[in-house]
Design a protein around this motif. Structure first.
Motif, short mmCIF file in Angstrom:
data_model
loop_
_atom_site.label_atom_id
_atom_site.label_comp_id
_atom_site.label_asym_id
_atom_site.label_seq_id
_atom_site.Cartn_x
_atom_site.Cartn_y
_atom_site.Cartn_z
N CYS A 50 0.79 -1.02 -0.09
CA CYS A 50 0.09 0.12 -0.01
C CYS A 50 0.96 1.25 0.10
N ARG A 52 0.21 3.78 1.06
CA ARG A 52 -0.07 4.96 2.14
C ARG A 52 0.55 4.32 3.39
N SER A 66 -4.03 1.55 -2.79
CA SER A 66 -4.29 1.61 -1.27
C SER A 66 -4.85 0.40 -0.87
N CYS A 70 -6.66 1.65 4.39
CA CYS A 70 -6.81 3.16 3.92
C CYS A 70 -7.76 3.48 3.23
N CYS A 79 1.88 9.36 3.87
CA CYS A 79 2.28 8.10 3.71
C CYS A 79 3.43 7.63 4.67
#
Ligand SMILES: [Zn+2]
Ligand SMILES: [Zn+2]
Length: 241
Positions: A50, A52, A66, A70, A79
């Protein structure tokens, strides 16, 4: 909050034990703190993950994505970069540093943060300050130091990014290991606040902590910083739990 005596001890230990691996104790070339075999016990977080929260994802995904967490509840940080999994020797080192008062390990742990700082998600945009996640004063007295702050000091030396100690922890939270993500978020709600006379408006901030678990601590810190007008809030950690 630097402790000059501790820094001196740190330096002396490095002088006396310059060439043994801090993991297995085997002799190494000068300057090698952690040997390759020890390093290999802590796998890198491999793509896909991911973008993030750096959570690794099983399967084949092309491009950025994502994770469901998230998507479901977007975190307040842009992030968090966490390049290694907190397993094997790295996990031990973090533990020895944090609870065993082996302060000299901060140098080798900082190597992992330096690597995280190389990530395109950090390098791709300007950064003004490193912001260590604060400890509650009670916890600080128990442990004797704030691990995030100590790591920020060495990372600051190596990246030339100044430290901004703009957060404080006002609520003492019990240990979170038994809690799931939802409970952690509840537990941490309003645990942090902006320090008086701190100004983060329009600043690009990089939060720093030792280990990333659910991300709720970083989320709470980022929420406070955003509410105070920070332009961007990214984060780096030594490893991902
Ligand atoms: Zn080793
Ligand atoms: Zn995620």
């Amino acid at each position: 909050m630097g402790n000059p005596i501790r820094s001196l001890l740190d330096t002396l230990l490095e002088l006396f034990y310059p060439s043994n691996c801090v993991g297995c104790g085997q002799p190494q070339d000068v300057g090698v703190l952690l040997c390759e075999q020890c390093k290999e016990t802590s796998p890198r977080v491999q793509a896909p993950f991911c973008r993030r929260c750096s959570r690794p994802f099983e399967g084949i995904i092309v491009g950025e994505f994502s994770c469901p967490n998230c998507e479901d509840r977007p975190p307040a940080f842009d992030c968090v970069v966490s390049t290694y999994q907190a397993k094997g020797v790295l996990r031990e080192l973090i533990h020895r540093f944090k609870y065993g008062r082996q302060f000299y390990l901060r140098r080798v742990l900082t190597d992992f943060l330096v690597e995280a700082m190389q990530d395109v998600r950090i390098q791709g945009n300007p950064a003004d300050y490193l912001v260590p996640v604060p400890l509650h004063p009670t916890r600080f007295r128990e442990r004797g130091f704030n691990q995030a702050d100590a790591l920020a000091e060495t990372l600051s030396q190596r990246t030339q990014l100044p430290i901004l100690r703009c957060l404080e922890r006002r609520r003492y939270t019990t240990t979170q290991t038994r809690y799931d993500r939802q409970e952690r978020m509840q537990n941490l709600r309003n645990a942090f606040s902006l320090r008086k006379s701190s100004d983060v408006r329009e600043k690009h901030l990089v939060l720093l902590d030792d280990v990333l678990t659910t991300g709720s601590t970083l989320h709470e810190c980022a929420r406070v910083l955003r509410a105070a007008g920070a332009e961007s809030v990214r984060a780096v950690t030594v490893a991902r739990g």
